[in-house]
Design a protein around this motif. Structure first.
Motif, PDB file in Angstrom:
ATOM      1  N   HIS A 182       0.886  -1.235  -0.046  1.00  0.00           N
ATOM      2  CA  HIS A 182      -0.035  -0.055   0.084  1.00  0.00           C
ATOM      3  C   HIS A 182       0.889   1.314   0.086  1.00  0.00           C
ATOM      4  N   ILE A 183       2.003   1.174  -0.733  1.00  0.00           N
ATOM      5  CA  ILE A 183       2.776   2.243  -1.065  1.00  0.00           C
ATOM      6  C   ILE A 183       2.691   2.671  -2.237  1.00  0.00           C
ATOM      7  N   GLY A 184       2.830   3.875  -3.015  1.00  0.00           N
ATOM      8  CA  GLY A 184       2.908   4.330  -4.167  1.00  0.00           C
ATOM      9  C   GLY A 184       3.121   5.691  -4.390  1.00  0.00           C
ATOM     10  N   TYR A 185       2.467   6.231  -5.288  1.00  0.00           N
ATOM     11  CA  TYR A 185       2.415   7.908  -5.473  1.00  0.00           C
ATOM     12  C   TYR A 185       0.920   8.270  -6.208  1.00  0.00           C
ATOM     13  N   LEU A 186       0.725   9.700  -5.816  1.00  0.00           N
ATOM     14  CA  LEU A 186      -0.604  10.020  -5.999  1.00  0.00           C
ATOM     15  C   LEU A 186      -0.614  11.307  -7.236  1.00  0.00           C
ATOM     16  N   PRO A 187      -1.142  10.972  -8.117  1.00  0.00           N
ATOM     17  CA  PRO A 187      -1.053  12.341  -9.113  1.00  0.00           C
ATOM     18  C   PRO A 187      -2.665  13.000  -8.766  1.00  0.00           C
ATOM     19  N   ILE A 188      -2.639  14.083  -8.678  1.00  0.00           N
ATOM     20  CA  ILE A 188      -3.917  14.910  -8.683  1.00  0.00           C
ATOM     21  C   ILE A 188      -4.023  15.808  -9.795  1.00  0.00           C
ATOM     22  N   TRP A 189      -4.977  15.864 -10.536  1.00  0.00           N
ATOM     23  CA  TRP A 189      -4.991  16.892 -11.835  1.00  0.00           C
ATOM     24  C   TRP A 189      -6.433  17.327 -12.063  1.00  0.00           C
ATOM     25  N   CYS A 190      -6.344  18.270 -12.712  1.00  0.00           N
ATOM     26  CA  CYS A 190      -7.660  19.008 -13.311  1.00  0.00           C
ATOM     27  C   CYS A 190      -7.942  18.735 -14.747  1.00  0.00           C
ATOM     28  N   LYS A 191      -9.001  18.218 -14.984  1.00  0.00           N
ATOM     29  CA  LYS A 191      -9.347  17.694 -16.499  1.00  0.00           C
ATOM     30  C   LYS A 191      -9.439  18.838 -17.084  1.00  0.00           C
ATOM     31  N   ASN A 192      -9.958  20.003 -16.687  1.00  0.00           N
ATOM     32  CA  ASN A 192     -10.301  21.168 -17.432  1.00  0.00           C
ATOM     33  C   ASN A 192      -8.933  21.986 -17.778  1.00  0.00           C
ATOM     34  N   CYS A 193      -8.180  22.327 -17.055  1.00  0.00           N
ATOM     35  CA  CYS A 193      -6.748  23.061 -17.259  1.00  0.00           C
ATOM     36  C   CYS A 193      -5.506  22.151 -17.499  1.00  0.00           C
ATOM     37  N   ASN A 194      -5.744  20.923 -17.202  1.00  0.00           N
ATOM     38  CA  ASN A 194      -4.815  19.942 -17.380  1.00  0.00           C
ATOM     39  C   ASN A 194      -3.373  20.284 -16.712  1.00  0.00           C
ATOM     40  N   LYS A 195      -3.414  20.867 -15.284  1.00  0.00           N
ATOM     41  CA  LYS A 195      -2.584  21.173 -14.470  1.00  0.00           C
ATOM     42  C   LYS A 195      -2.711  20.300 -13.049  1.00  0.00           C
ATOM     43  N   GLY A 196      -2.029  20.039 -12.294  1.00  0.00           N
ATOM     44  CA  GLY A 196      -1.866  19.282 -11.015  1.00  0.00           C
ATOM     45  C   GLY A 196      -0.388  19.225 -10.277  1.00  0.00           C
ATOM     46  N   ILE A 197      -0.611  18.321  -9.254  1.00  0.00           N
ATOM     47  CA  ILE A 197       0.733  17.865  -8.429  1.00  0.00           C
ATOM     48  C   ILE A 197       0.766  16.246  -8.461  1.00  0.00           C
ATOM     49  N   GLN A 198       1.741  15.843  -8.127  1.00  0.00           N
ATOM     50  CA  GLN A 198       2.164  14.332  -8.013  1.00  0.00           C
ATOM     51  C   GLN A 198       2.791  14.418  -6.719  1.00  0.00           C
ATOM     52  N   ILE A 199       2.320  13.496  -5.502  1.00  0.00           N
ATOM     53  CA  ILE A 199       2.982  13.215  -4.559  1.00  0.00           C
ATOM     54  C   ILE A 199       3.626  11.976  -4.393  1.00  0.00           C
ATOM     55  N   SER A 200       4.802  11.816  -4.117  1.00  0.00           N
ATOM     56  CA  SER A 200       5.533  10.576  -4.228  1.00  0.00           C
ATOM     57  C   SER A 200       5.762   9.980  -2.737  1.00  0.00           C
ATOM     58  N   ARG A 201       5.745   8.779  -3.024  1.00  0.00           N
ATOM     59  CA  ARG A 201       5.851   7.941  -1.625  1.00  0.00           C
ATOM     60  C   ARG A 201       4.771   8.315  -0.625  1.00  0.00           C
ATOM     61  N   VAL A 202       3.719   7.615  -1.148  1.00  0.00           N
ATOM     62  CA  VAL A 202       2.512   7.820  -0.127  1.00  0.00           C
ATOM     63  C   VAL A 202       1.963   6.733   0.255  1.00  0.00           C
ATOM     64  N   GLU A 203       1.281   6.444   1.497  1.00  0.00           N
ATOM     65  CA  GLU A 203       0.600   5.161   2.056  1.00  0.00           C
ATOM     66  C   GLU A 203      -1.020   5.324   1.212  1.00  0.00           C
ATOM     67  N   ILE A 204      -1.060   4.397   0.577  1.00  0.00           N
ATOM     68  CA  ILE A 204      -2.503   4.202   0.000  1.00  0.00           C
ATOM     69  C   ILE A 204      -3.631   3.702   0.849  1.00  0.00           C
ATOM     70  N   PRO A 205      -4.624   4.427   1.324  1.00  0.00           N
ATOM     71  CA  PRO A 205      -5.572   3.819   2.120  1.00  0.00           C
ATOM     72  C   PRO A 205      -6.180   2.696   1.707  1.00  0.00           C
ATOM     73  N   GLU A 206      -6.482   1.919   2.805  1.00  0.00           N
ATOM     74  CA  GLU A 206      -7.487   0.698   2.564  1.00  0.00           C
ATOM     75  C   GLU A 206      -8.538   1.178   1.963  1.00  0.00           C
ATOM     76  N   GLY A 207      -9.065   0.211   1.064  1.00  0.00           N
ATOM     77  CA  GLY A 207     -10.298   0.430   0.368  1.00  0.00           C
ATOM     78  C   GLY A 207     -10.365   1.480  -0.817  1.00  0.00           C
ATOM     79  N   VAL A 208      -9.452   2.194  -0.981  1.00  0.00           N
ATOM     80  CA  VAL A 208      -9.281   3.246  -2.088  1.00  0.00           C
ATOM     81  C   VAL A 208      -8.967   2.602  -3.400  1.00  0.00           C
ATOM     82  N   SER A 209      -9.468   2.917  -4.528  1.00  0.00           N
ATOM     83  CA  SER A 209      -9.216   2.333  -5.819  1.00  0.00           C
ATOM     84  C   SER A 209      -7.936   2.837  -6.281  1.00  0.00           C
ATOM     85  N   MET A 210      -6.937   1.798  -6.612  1.00  0.00           N
ATOM     86  CA  MET A 210      -5.525   2.199  -7.273  1.00  0.00           C
ATOM     87  C   MET A 210      -5.357   1.504  -8.538  1.00  0.00           C
TER      88      MET A 210
END
Length: 96
Positions: free
Chosen positions: A43-71
């Motif tokens: 349950h370790i990975g990374y997390l990209p978060i982006w906007c579909k409209n303007c195509n900007k966002g961030i990526q967080i590396s080395r995150v703990e992936i919560p139980e039950g969240v799709s991945m």
């Protein structure tokens, strides 16, 4: 702007990881998306978060992936390419 994305991440986690009603800090539209990418065993990975409209966002590396969240598994390159766009990543210190 980077800090605004981090604040958005906090709101997403407090909202049971539902992001459809959150406003993009860049363009003001309700079009924020995210997906965890990682290892389903550790349950370790990374997390990209982006906007579909303007195509900007961030990526967080080395995150703990919560139980039950799709991945997406690290090795599922087809899904990664299909789901995550090539968005412009906002870096710490970016103001505009």
């Amino acid at each position: 702007m980077f800090n605004d994305w981090l604040e958005l991440l906090k709101k997403i986690s407090k909202n049971n990881y539902l992001a459809e009603n959150f406003i993009c800090p860049e363009c003001g539209q309700k079009s924020v998306k995210y997906v965890y990418v990682g290892d389903s065993t550790t349950h370790i990975g990374y997390l990209p978060i982006w906007c579909k409209n303007c195509n900007k966002g961030i990526q967080i590396s080395r995150v703990e992936i919560p139980e039950g969240v799709s991945m997406i598994e690290f090795g599922d390159l087809k899904s990664i390419k299909k789901i995550i766009p090539n968005f412009r990543q906002i870096a710490p210190g970016d103001q505009l």
